[in-house]
Design an enzyme around this catalytic site. Structure first.
Site, PDB file in Angstrom:
ATOM      1  N   ASP A 190      37.473  40.977  61.456  1.00 56.93           N
ATOM      2  CA  ASP A 190      37.307  41.066  60.003  1.00 56.93           C
ATOM      3  C   ASP A 190      38.123  42.235  59.436  1.00 56.93           C
ATOM      4  O   ASP A 190      38.317  43.248  60.105  1.00 56.93           O
ATOM      5  CB  ASP A 190      35.817  41.274  59.685  1.00 56.93           C
ATOM      6  CG  ASP A 190      35.495  40.955  58.234  1.00 56.93           C
ATOM      7  OD1 ASP A 190      36.384  40.459  57.505  1.00 56.93           O
ATOM      8  OD2 ASP A 190      34.350  41.221  57.818  1.00 56.93           O
ATOM      9  N   HIS A 231      46.944  39.081  57.549  1.00 55.68           N
ATOM     10  CA  HIS A 231      46.687  38.106  58.618  1.00 55.68           C
ATOM     11  C   HIS A 231      47.787  38.178  59.684  1.00 55.68           C
ATOM     12  O   HIS A 231      47.515  38.021  60.877  1.00 55.68           O
ATOM     13  CB  HIS A 231      46.586  36.697  58.043  1.00 55.68           C
ATOM     14  CG  HIS A 231      45.373  36.499  57.158  1.00 55.68           C
ATOM     15  ND1 HIS A 231      44.122  36.956  57.499  1.00 55.68           N
ATOM     16  CD2 HIS A 231      45.231  35.898  55.945  1.00 55.68           C
ATOM     17  CE1 HIS A 231      43.251  36.641  56.544  1.00 55.68           C
ATOM     18  NE2 HIS A 231      43.912  36.002  55.580  1.00 55.68           N
ATOM     19  N   LEU A 265      41.214  35.539  82.679  1.00 50.94           N
ATOM     20  CA  LEU A 265      40.430  35.590  81.442  1.00 50.94           C
ATOM     21  C   LEU A 265      40.289  34.203  80.805  1.00 50.94           C
ATOM     22  O   LEU A 265      41.269  33.470  80.671  1.00 50.94           O
ATOM     23  CB  LEU A 265      41.155  36.510  80.438  1.00 50.94           C
ATOM     24  CG  LEU A 265      40.524  36.596  79.046  1.00 50.94           C
ATOM     25  CD1 LEU A 265      39.276  37.460  79.066  1.00 50.94           C
ATOM     26  CD2 LEU A 265      41.534  37.155  78.032  1.00 50.94           C
TER      27      LEU A 265
HETATM   28  C1  FPP Z   1      38.941  38.003  58.377  1.00 50.68           C
HETATM   29  O1  FPP Z   1      39.613  38.884  57.524  1.00 50.68           O
HETATM   30  C2  FPP Z   1      39.884  37.301  59.233  1.00 50.68           C
HETATM   31  C3  FPP Z   1      40.084  35.961  59.211  1.00 50.68           C
HETATM   32  C4  FPP Z   1      39.355  35.080  58.294  1.00 50.68           C
HETATM   33  C5  FPP Z   1      41.065  35.296  60.072  1.00 50.68           C
HETATM   34  C6  FPP Z   1      41.344  35.889  61.407  1.00 50.68           C
HETATM   35  C7  FPP Z   1      42.735  35.503  61.779  1.00 50.68           C
HETATM   36  C8  FPP Z   1      43.618  36.261  62.431  1.00 50.68           C
HETATM   37  C9  FPP Z   1      43.246  37.550  63.013  1.00 50.68           C
HETATM   38  C10 FPP Z   1      45.055  35.874  62.630  1.00 50.68           C
HETATM   39  C11 FPP Z   1      45.336  34.608  63.369  1.00 50.68           C
HETATM   40  C12 FPP Z   1      44.537  34.376  64.598  1.00 50.68           C
HETATM   41  C13 FPP Z   1      45.042  34.158  65.853  1.00 50.68           C
HETATM   42  C14 FPP Z   1      44.107  33.831  66.968  1.00 50.68           C
HETATM   43  C15 FPP Z   1      46.463  34.241  66.183  1.00 50.68           C
HETATM   44  P1  FPP Z   1      39.432  38.692  55.954  1.00 50.68           P
HETATM   45  O2  FPP Z   1      40.604  37.920  55.456  1.00 50.68           O
HETATM   46  O3  FPP Z   1      38.114  38.076  55.638  1.00 50.68           O
HETATM   47  O4  FPP Z   1      39.494  40.198  55.520  1.00 50.68           O
HETATM   48  P2  FPP Z   1      38.769  40.864  54.250  1.00 50.68           P
HETATM   49  O5  FPP Z   1      37.285  40.672  54.456  1.00 50.68           O
HETATM   50  O6  FPP Z   1      39.191  42.286  54.338  1.00 50.68           O
HETATM   51  O7  FPP Z   1      39.303  40.158  53.029  1.00 50.68           O
END
Ligand code: FPP
Length: 244
Positions: free
Chosen positions: A20, A37, A131
């Site tokens: 997150d 992202h 893993l």
């Molecule tokens: C939450 O941050 C994150 C996500 C909803 C997506 C997670 C995706 C990645 C880490 C990148 C792609 C994944 C892989 C496996 C290559 P948020 O957007 O909710 O952050 P915020 O709460 O600060 O807005």
């Protein structure tokens, strides 16, 4: 590739991460959300490498929740592109490290390109014994429990199963995570303290670790800190510690 595990006590077998804070990281750096992202995908690469080096048996990453489908189309498309790119670009390296990849979640909603990248990486890594990397994509814990319940009911209606035979093992085997060890440690980054529909059944006795670190800043050292905090926990699983 064959990899043997170092079963040191106090080491979690299965770590699950709620990644997150990508959006907040981007905002803090004056960048668009999508750049957050992208940096988050780099943190995924670092964390998977660190998980191999630190001897984890299983790592589940919450990459895209069922609820994330409700985000703006451009963000959804970008996240799915990052996932495909990760699967295709990292396949060789994952194989060399002995990582076995699988995904949990509702594939029927995913574009064909993501399904194909997943299938390529799952089949290329299926014989690996290192893993277990589990990517939760289009995943929700409640939704997974619902599909498992339906599958068990259908088996009962067909006469293949008596309701009385449904136990923890049978239900666990009907979930996407079948075969993985129970989750020992859930890590959530960005300072939020909730589970957000992640691995609800599998985390029944997991230790929870919350860190203010935003996901794009997560790395091997952050994982080491979480593992050190885990070693300090007194896990009793509802029992009592007997003196002496
Ligand atoms: C939450 O941050 C994150 C996500 C909803 C997506 C997670 C995706 C990645 C880490 C990148 C792609 C994944 C892989 C496996 C290559 P948020 O957007 O909710 O952050 P915020 O709460 O600060 O807005």
């Amino acid at each position: 590739m064959k990899v043997s595990f170092d079963h040191r006590p106090g080491r979690p077998a299965h770590v699950a991460i709620i990644m997150d804070g990508n959006g907040r990281w981007a905002e803090q750096h004056g960048l668009p959300r999508l750049a957050g992202h992208e940096r988050g995908a780099e943190a995924v690469r670092r964390t998977v490498t660190a998980a191999c080096e630190q001897g984890l048996r299983a790592l589940t990453l919450y990459a895209f929740s069922e609820q994330n489908w409700g985000r703006p189309d451009i963000e959804v498309a970008h996240l799915l592109r990052l996932l495909s790119a990760f699967l295709d670009q990292e396949r060789r390296e994952l194989c060399q490290r002995g990582v076995r990849v699988r995904a949990i979640g509702d594939r029927s909603r995913l574009p064909a390109s993501v399904c194909a990248a997943l299938a390529r990486t799952e089949s290329a890594t299926i014989a690996n014994s290192g893993l277990e990397l589990c990517l939760a994509i289009s995943y929700g814990g409640r939704e997974d429990l619902l599909q498992a319940t339906r599958a068990l009911c259908e088996a009962a209606v067909r006469g293949q199963l008596r309701p009385a035979d449904i136990d923890e093992q049978r239900l666990g085997a009907a979930l996407g995570s079948r075969g993985l060890p129970p989750v020992d440690l859930v890590i959530r980054t960005s300072g939020e303290q909730r589970l957000s529909n992640f691995l609800l059944w599998e985390s029944a006795y997991a230790e929870l670790y919350f860190t203010a670190c935003l996901w794009p800043d997560f790395d091997g050292e952050a994982l080491r800190l979480a593992m050190a905090a885990f070693r300090q926990r007194d896990r009793r699983f509802g029992l009592v510690r007997v003196a002496g």
